[in-house]
Design an enzyme around this catalytic site. Structure first.
Site, PDB file in Angstrom:
ATOM      1  N   VAL A 145     -48.297 -14.404 -31.790  1.00  0.00           N
ATOM      2  CA  VAL A 145     -48.910 -15.482 -31.019  1.00  0.00           C
ATOM      3  C   VAL A 145     -50.429 -15.332 -31.001  1.00  0.00           C
ATOM      4  O   VAL A 145     -51.180 -16.299 -31.211  1.00  0.00           O
ATOM      5  CB  VAL A 145     -48.337 -15.522 -29.589  1.00  0.00           C
ATOM      6  CG1 VAL A 145     -49.075 -16.554 -28.738  1.00  0.00           C
ATOM      7  CG2 VAL A 145     -46.843 -15.849 -29.610  1.00  0.00           C
ATOM      8  N   CYS A 146     -50.880 -14.106 -30.777  1.00  0.00           N
ATOM      9  CA  CYS A 146     -52.322 -13.854 -30.689  1.00  0.00           C
ATOM     10  C   CYS A 146     -53.021 -14.129 -32.010  1.00  0.00           C
ATOM     11  O   CYS A 146     -54.169 -14.591 -32.038  1.00  0.00           O
ATOM     12  CB  CYS A 146     -52.582 -12.416 -30.246  1.00  0.00           C
ATOM     13  SG  CYS A 146     -51.870 -12.028 -28.635  1.00  0.00           S
ATOM     14  N   THR A 147     -52.349 -13.867 -33.123  1.00  0.00           N
ATOM     15  CA  THR A 147     -52.932 -14.151 -34.432  1.00  0.00           C
ATOM     16  C   THR A 147     -53.269 -15.638 -34.550  1.00  0.00           C
ATOM     17  O   THR A 147     -54.352 -16.011 -35.028  1.00  0.00           O
ATOM     18  CB  THR A 147     -51.970 -13.723 -35.553  1.00  0.00           C
ATOM     19  OG1 THR A 147     -51.763 -12.317 -35.482  1.00  0.00           O
ATOM     20  CG2 THR A 147     -52.516 -14.087 -36.927  1.00  0.00           C
ATOM     21  N   LEU A 177     -56.420 -16.462 -31.983  1.00  0.00           N
ATOM     22  CA  LEU A 177     -57.763 -16.071 -32.403  1.00  0.00           C
ATOM     23  C   LEU A 177     -58.251 -16.948 -33.555  1.00  0.00           C
ATOM     24  O   LEU A 177     -59.438 -17.294 -33.619  1.00  0.00           O
ATOM     25  CB  LEU A 177     -57.812 -14.593 -32.807  1.00  0.00           C
ATOM     26  CG  LEU A 177     -58.083 -13.624 -31.651  1.00  0.00           C
ATOM     27  CD1 LEU A 177     -56.808 -13.316 -30.878  1.00  0.00           C
ATOM     28  CD2 LEU A 177     -58.711 -12.321 -32.143  1.00  0.00           C
TER      29      LEU A 177
END
Length: 220
Positions: free
Chosen positions: A44-46, A49
């Site tokens: 999810v964080c990929t 960002l």
């Protein structure tokens, strides 16, 4: 220290993907968006960002600097950046704080102040609460705070919309209604009397209720 809207954003010195920074000095007289992540190389964080990198020019137009944070070393975060660019098509040109000692997450109440240890051997689940967004003004005061669960991707278009609202309401002394978008009508705050409102807005307003007075968005 418990943080809330109006609190001073805690200052810190940390290593980032772009070298060492002193947060308040790095901000200077600009606005800032600090957004945090529980771990590098998480799915999810990929996506987050990368999408944020794609909005870089929009935030720059609003005199707003972007800074990420991940509970990992700066080297782990640097190693992660190529994946983010490959997935999103956007190069991450803002710094990402390596919070391997958990100190920034603790400063910002994302982990308990007495949390022991460091990033080594911690999983994303251990850092699940490190999923916050802070909008910070040039005076270093927190204007807005958003908290998300680890499995739900953030809507950074909404963060941009919220930033527009906060900047407008501070600059023009108005309020924004539900689902407001840049260019929509705005609200005269109830704290402004009709007499004072007539002096400020001689063209009048649309009175939905005595406490709900609507005008077009003031233009700079």
């Amino acid at each position: 220290m418990t943080l809330s809207i109006g609190s001073t954003a805690p200052d810190f010195t940390a290593q980032t993907t772009q070298g060492n920074i002193h947060f308040h000095d790095w901000m200077g007289d600009s606005w800032a968006i600090l957004f945090s992540h529980p771990k590098a190389f998480t799915p999810v964080c990929t996506t987050e960002l990368g999408y944020m990198a794609g909005l870089g020019e929009e935030f720059a137009k609003r005199d707003t600097k972007i800074i990420g944070l991940s509970v990992d070393s700066s080297q782990d975060n640097r190693d992660w950046l190529p994946d983010i660019e490959e997935v999103s098509g956007n190069k991450v040109d803002y710094p990402v704080v390596g919070d391997s000692d958990l100190q920034v997450a603790k400063l910002y109440n994302m982990l308990p102040a007495d949390e022991a240890g460091n990033a080594e051997r911690r999983t994303a689940a251990d850092n699940a609460t490190v999923r916050a967004v802070y909008i910070i003004g040039p005076d270093k005061k927190i204007r807005a705070m958003l908290l998300y669960p680890m499995s739900s991707g953030r809507n950074f278009d909404e963060v941009l919309r919220l930033l527009d609202s906060v900047q407008l309401t501070e600059r023009k002394g108005v309020a924004t209604p539900v689902n407001w978008q840049k260019g929509d009508d705005v609200i005269i705050p109830p704290s402004l009397s009709d007499e004072d409102a007539k002096a400020k807005y001689p063209d009048g307003w649309d009175e939905k209720k005595p406490y709900l007075r609507v005008i077009p968005e003031p233009i700079d």
